[in-house]
Design a protein around this motif. Structure first.
Motif, PDB file in Angstrom:
ATOM      1  N   TYR A  21     -73.822  -7.412 -68.697  1.00 42.27           N
ATOM      2  CA  TYR A  21     -74.181  -8.075 -67.345  1.00 42.27           C
ATOM      3  C   TYR A  21     -73.630  -8.367 -66.103  1.00 42.27           C
ATOM      4  O   TYR A  21     -74.374  -8.008 -65.367  1.00 42.27           O
ATOM      5  CB  TYR A  21     -74.064  -9.863 -68.042  1.00 42.27           C
ATOM      6  CG  TYR A  21     -74.398 -11.077 -67.001  1.00 42.27           C
ATOM      7  CD1 TYR A  21     -76.144 -10.739 -66.127  1.00 42.27           C
ATOM      8  CD2 TYR A  21     -74.128 -11.843 -66.258  1.00 42.27           C
ATOM      9  CE1 TYR A  21     -76.393 -11.502 -65.182  1.00 42.27           C
ATOM     10  CE2 TYR A  21     -74.148 -13.015 -65.476  1.00 42.27           C
ATOM     11  CZ  TYR A  21     -75.555 -13.052 -65.296  1.00 42.27           C
ATOM     12  OH  TYR A  21     -74.978 -14.142 -64.757  1.00 42.27           O
ATOM     13  N   ALA A  22     -72.214  -8.278 -65.563  1.00 36.64           N
ATOM     14  CA  ALA A  22     -71.966  -8.024 -64.862  1.00 36.64           C
ATOM     15  C   ALA A  22     -71.817  -6.667 -64.403  1.00 36.64           C
ATOM     16  O   ALA A  22     -72.079  -6.517 -63.035  1.00 36.64           O
ATOM     17  CB  ALA A  22     -70.036  -8.338 -65.166  1.00 36.64           C
ATOM     18  N   ILE A  25     -75.683  -6.691 -62.706  1.00 34.44           N
ATOM     19  CA  ILE A  25     -75.329  -7.468 -61.345  1.00 34.44           C
ATOM     20  C   ILE A  25     -74.899  -6.325 -60.679  1.00 34.44           C
ATOM     21  O   ILE A  25     -75.610  -5.973 -59.526  1.00 34.44           O
ATOM     22  CB  ILE A  25     -75.225  -8.505 -61.534  1.00 34.44           C
ATOM     23  CG1 ILE A  25     -75.630  -9.743 -62.488  1.00 34.44           C
ATOM     24  CG2 ILE A  25     -75.291  -9.408 -59.961  1.00 34.44           C
ATOM     25  CD1 ILE A  25     -77.321 -10.118 -61.994  1.00 34.44           C
ATOM     26  N   LEU A  26     -74.187  -5.660 -60.642  1.00 38.65           N
ATOM     27  CA  LEU A  26     -73.364  -4.761 -59.336  1.00 38.65           C
ATOM     28  C   LEU A  26     -74.587  -4.156 -59.544  1.00 38.65           C
ATOM     29  O   LEU A  26     -74.452  -3.311 -58.247  1.00 38.65           O
ATOM     30  CB  LEU A  26     -72.163  -4.268 -60.248  1.00 38.65           C
ATOM     31  CG  LEU A  26     -71.188  -4.551 -59.572  1.00 38.65           C
ATOM     32  CD1 LEU A  26     -70.243  -3.864 -60.800  1.00 38.65           C
ATOM     33  CD2 LEU A  26     -71.176  -6.033 -58.885  1.00 38.65           C
ATOM     34  N   ASP A  29     -77.248  -4.770 -57.565  1.00 38.86           N
ATOM     35  CA  ASP A  29     -76.907  -5.697 -55.646  1.00 38.86           C
ATOM     36  C   ASP A  29     -76.890  -3.500 -55.599  1.00 38.86           C
ATOM     37  O   ASP A  29     -77.124  -3.969 -54.031  1.00 38.86           O
ATOM     38  CB  ASP A  29     -75.346  -5.535 -55.967  1.00 38.86           C
ATOM     39  CG  ASP A  29     -74.307  -6.446 -54.523  1.00 38.86           C
ATOM     40  OD1 ASP A  29     -74.731  -7.223 -54.166  1.00 38.86           O
ATOM     41  OD2 ASP A  29     -74.477  -5.340 -54.041  1.00 38.86           O
TER      42      ASP A  29
ATOM     43  N   ILE B  25     -67.830  -9.262 -55.511  1.00 37.90           N
ATOM     44  CA  ILE B  25     -69.718  -9.336 -55.358  1.00 37.90           C
ATOM     45  C   ILE B  25     -70.160  -9.723 -56.763  1.00 37.90           C
ATOM     46  O   ILE B  25     -71.106 -11.057 -56.518  1.00 37.90           O
ATOM     47  CB  ILE B  25     -69.552  -7.821 -55.918  1.00 37.90           C
ATOM     48  CG1 ILE B  25     -69.361  -6.704 -54.602  1.00 37.90           C
ATOM     49  CG2 ILE B  25     -70.981  -7.591 -56.046  1.00 37.90           C
ATOM     50  CD1 ILE B  25     -69.600  -6.861 -53.568  1.00 37.90           C
ATOM     51  N   LEU B  26     -69.625 -10.305 -57.919  1.00 37.22           N
ATOM     52  CA  LEU B  26     -70.256 -11.700 -58.577  1.00 37.22           C
ATOM     53  C   LEU B  26     -70.538 -12.446 -57.634  1.00 37.22           C
ATOM     54  O   LEU B  26     -71.340 -14.032 -57.812  1.00 37.22           O
ATOM     55  CB  LEU B  26     -69.388 -11.505 -59.837  1.00 37.22           C
ATOM     56  CG  LEU B  26     -69.565 -10.392 -60.637  1.00 37.22           C
ATOM     57  CD1 LEU B  26     -69.888 -10.594 -62.555  1.00 37.22           C
ATOM     58  CD2 LEU B  26     -71.915 -10.012 -61.201  1.00 37.22           C
ATOM     59  N   ALA B  45     -69.120 -15.156 -67.720  1.00 33.92           N
ATOM     60  CA  ALA B  45     -68.991 -13.139 -66.719  1.00 33.92           C
ATOM     61  C   ALA B  45     -67.771 -13.372 -66.502  1.00 33.92           C
ATOM     62  O   ALA B  45     -66.977 -12.237 -66.646  1.00 33.92           O
ATOM     63  CB  ALA B  45     -70.353 -13.017 -66.420  1.00 33.92           C
ATOM     64  N   LEU B  49     -63.932 -10.996 -67.028  1.00 27.45           N
ATOM     65  CA  LEU B  49     -63.333 -10.702 -66.584  1.00 27.45           C
ATOM     66  C   LEU B  49     -62.389 -11.115 -65.967  1.00 27.45           C
ATOM     67  O   LEU B  49     -61.049 -10.111 -65.774  1.00 27.45           O
ATOM     68  CB  LEU B  49     -64.113 -10.667 -64.952  1.00 27.45           C
ATOM     69  CG  LEU B  49     -64.980  -9.400 -64.259  1.00 27.45           C
ATOM     70  CD1 LEU B  49     -65.860  -9.778 -63.523  1.00 27.45           C
ATOM     71  CD2 LEU B  49     -64.927  -8.215 -64.735  1.00 27.45           C
ATOM     72  N   ARG B 245     -68.740  -9.081 -47.722  1.00 28.37           N
ATOM     73  CA  ARG B 245     -70.355 -10.105 -47.356  1.00 28.37           C
ATOM     74  C   ARG B 245     -69.928 -10.995 -46.432  1.00 28.37           C
ATOM     75  O   ARG B 245     -69.003 -12.139 -47.073  1.00 28.37           O
ATOM     76  CB  ARG B 245     -69.956 -10.083 -49.169  1.00 28.37           C
ATOM     77  CG  ARG B 245     -70.821  -9.063 -49.881  1.00 28.37           C
ATOM     78  CD  ARG B 245     -71.884  -8.320 -49.335  1.00 28.37           C
ATOM     79  NE  ARG B 245     -71.966  -7.387 -50.207  1.00 28.37           N
ATOM     80  CZ  ARG B 245     -72.660  -6.933 -51.524  1.00 28.37           C
ATOM     81  NH1 ARG B 245     -73.532  -7.246 -51.686  1.00 28.37           N
ATOM     82  NH2 ARG B 245     -72.979  -5.985 -51.795  1.00 28.37           N
TER      83      ARG B 245
END
Lengths: 497, 497
Positions: A21-22, A25-26, A29, B25-26, B45, B49, B245
């Motif tokens: 899932y991570a 999303i990356l 992005d 980033i997440l 998630a 990590l 960001r």
């Protein structure tokens, strides 16, 4: 004891899902948000996540948990299926030595980059060495995976995207399809040549197009608390069931392309959002079959959104946002969204000629993997089939021929059949739904999609991967996949009435 | 051989950095993009990590590579420092049993959630059990880490955010600061009471505010190919050197808050973007010291952007976007951005009273960790100090007292001093820069920030963590950190002239 092991296996696998899932999303992005200067950093991050996931999938702990869980004969259906799916993922991963996994990933990235640069230049010669390398590595991986799974290399690839289908049964379905479709294309083009469609006149402000797309997504039952719509170069749908990331792209002079892109991706998105929440981190609760995934996007886009009832729902929304104009009659809008024209480019193809593009690629893939055809001879073989299937020559035009798609450069051999199998599955499912819900077209016309959404939800979304896809289809429609429903749909929409 | 091991260690550590970048980033996505329904999936998630990174940091392979690399006496300065920093990370991680790391993370999340709900209710009683749990776990972790590093528990916490500083030397610096600052506050307030500032009259359209912020970022040398600006509830800066960001938030009735939020975060961002590219994935190339990080944001925000030369650069940009109005004279704008008012809330404080807020929290943290003060008695102790430092009572007002910040509920004890140490460091650095570049204020006034940017880049950004922060400061300014520069700045800006 074995149950406890199975619970541990589930927990272990859930972690893999979290990282996947991570990763999604990356990648969203990267396509939507990332500043261009971050490409290298992002590539490293994604590669490290890949490596981490591969290590977890091939870890000794994974094997020992699977072995112990397998001794448990008290697992209920979903758990038994879940264990089977995890085991298959293990078998695939472990059959690849890590050098091969890494080499393949690297070669695919380099080849994709070369493709991006060389396709506009129509440059097959410089592309060939990259492409050959990818093909050789994919073939080697497929051979190893096939051996581990007891199937041919090409079947092992098909099985990745279309589990439950093999070259043998795709041959049967596609041959039925090809025979019937070929004369239909000619007939439909002849018929459509009489009535030209009036082109809509822009500009169509991006904000109004976005707003229209959101209204349609909302009507189709997209849940905005668990997803969003953004802009990327190519439309896609990714993320996860509670975090669906849909994209489209806009141009001011035309609105149909972004709108039908949204309809298509909404079909994917509804499927993701409809998966059973408690199984979200397990293979059985995820979508195993790209055939079924494509069937859901195509059911929404092709069966629902390109139908006359949907046009009747859509038309006032268009007038409201863009003002009235001659192109906005029901009949003309319907003509616009059902135009059949043989062309070079698959992604621009209408639903009638689209399967010809897929069958062409399927024939070439079979020949490549059987050794009958070598990579160097692809452009010529492509041209032959293109002339035969669609009456168009791509001689000297690799850009719009063999180099048009990103799939092969990216290493995705065996993917294409899933599009057309999915399209046929959509027709089969929608036919049965329509028979059982005779009022559905009236509902669509008044912008009500709840009945359809509930039916898909109960029958398909909530079932996730608890059954092999052909069994699920049979449970819902009484039959395994066949081409007849799609052909009937084509006859009814384009020649009937 | 040892060099080869060190190279392997670098490669191993780079992977940890990749995952940390993915995590940032997440977390950016969570604050800026994520649909609300994804909270649970996202938390899983991020936790996975975290766990993956913790496992990599504490792996046997890490230890054995460090041990072998340590035997290499041919490492150049940067590599030797890098090895030292990696080793410290290893010592910290391995000193925590994984149950404690997991428990602390969980307790902090629960306490933060409770804080979000209970702070608006001014509800200390229900908050206390969550908070005590966090504190006890943080103390236990800090004791273990301190033991491993040979320092007290509180010093181990300080060292996390302000390496190179300890309770002992912070005591000296803060006592000098407090003694001088306290009378200054009274004096400045007295002086400012004479000239009231005219408030700007809105609305200030969000699009124009954003556009103004982008113009200022651009002038300040922010590189938009390696970063972006978005919206979140609280402004922050995260991501990585090639993918910064930044966020801010807008309200239509006021523009100074979003603008100075942007100035502040741009200071952080320039530091990140200025780090040496080849070291991006190693500790020596990352920012080890939150003191130095805050010094860079505060140098830009406080020293540069709240100065009269900057106001002179800014004023025409405001008139251009918002039209002219009585509030937009140079003198009035300067008054607005240098208003001194004692208040309850640290994050809203001006630069003169801000250190009082920090010193209050520092006193309380010391007392908590020495055992002189128990968590239950915090509200009373807070009130005492608040009356003493700023003349304001927070009796019965925990919401704007001890419960105002997210740091403690989130487990970040020992963080606060970094703000004020950083503020003093900013003053020291900027004083030396201004002495060496006597034309700098004229440059700022004409919107030219290249000289400043180059100087910071050469002296600070490019040095990254290759030197302990006090050594770096001494190399640049000739002295370790002292309060005098900041106090001189305060006198000059608020009482001088």
């Amino acid at each position: 004891m074995a149950i406890k092991k199975y619970q541990q296996l589930k927990k272990y696998y859930a972690r893999i899902s979290h990282l996947q899932y991570a990763q999604r999303i990356l990648m969203w992005d990267e396509a939507v948000m990332m500043p261009e200067g971050a490409q290298e950093a992002r590539a490293s991050a994604v590669a490290t996540l890949n490596l981490t996931i591969h290590r977890m999938l091939t870890a000794k702990r994974m094997k020992s948990l699977i072995d112990q869980a397998r001794h448990d004969d008290t697992l209920e259906t979903w758990d038994a299926m879940n264990l089977k799916l995890i085991e298959k993922k293990y078998i695939r991963s472990v059959s690849l030595p890590s050098w091969l996994a890494e080499e393949s990933a690297k070669a695919a990235i380099l080849c994709e980059q070369a493709w991006r640069k060389l396709r506009p230049e129509n440059n097959w010669k410089d592309f060939l060495p990259f492409f050959e390398k990818v093909f050789n590595l994919v073939r080697e991986a497929a051979e190893r995976e096939g051996q581990a799974l007891g199937m041919t290399a090409y079947d092992a690839l098909l099985d990745l995207y279309a589990p439950g289908f093999s070259q043998k049964n795709i041959d049967i379905i596609f041959s039925q399809l090809k025979q019937a479709l070929h004369p239909l294309v000619t007939q439909i083009i002849g018929r459509q040549s009489d009535d030209a469609a009036v082109a809509p006149v822009g500009p169509f402000p991006v904000e109004s197009q976005r707003n229209l797309g959101l209204a349609v997504m909302n009507a189709l039952c997209f849940d905005f608390t668990r997803g969003r719509l953004d802009i990327s170069h190519h439309p896609f749908c990714s993320g996860g069931p509670s975090d669906v990331r849909m994209t489209t792209r806009y141009t001011e002079h035309e609105f149909l392309s972004s709108l039908f892109g949204i309809c298509h991706e909404t079909g994917h998105a509804l499927y993701e959002q409809g998966l059973p929440g408690v199984w979200v981190d397990q293979p059985v609760g995820q979508i195993d079959s790209m055939v079924m995934h494509e069937s859901q996007s195509l059911l929404i886009e092709m069966e629902v959104c390109r139908s006359m009832p949907f046009i009747k729902y859509l038309q006032p929304l268009l007038v409201q946002r863009f003002g009235d104009q001659p192109a906005f009659t029901f009949e003309n809008l319907f003509r616009l969204v059902t135009r059949v024209t043989p062309g070079y480019i698959r992604v621009d193809a209408d639903e009638v000629t689209y399967p010809m593009h897929v069958m062409l690629r399927y024939e070439l893939e079979k020949a490549l993997f059987s050794g009958e055809l070598s990579i160097q001879d692809l452009p010529a073989a492509w041209n032959d089939l293109m002339v035969r299937y669609l009456g168009l020559s791509t001689a000297g035009n690799v850009k719009n021929g063999v180099m048009q798609d990103v799939h092969w450069p990216g290493g995705a051999f065996g993917y294409f059949p899933a599009y057309t199998l999915g399209r046929m599955m959509a027709a089969q499912l929608f036919t049965v739904f329509s028979e059982r819900h005779p009022h559905s077209s009236g509902e669509v016309q008044s912008g009500k999609f709840n009945h359809l959404h509930n039916w898909l939800s109960e029958n398909i979304y909530q079932a996730a991967s608890s059954l092999p896809v052909q069994e699920l289809l049979t449970r819902i429609t009484g039959k395994p996949l066949e081409a007849g429903y799609f052909l009937d749909h084509i006859r009814a929409r384009y020649l009937g009435g």
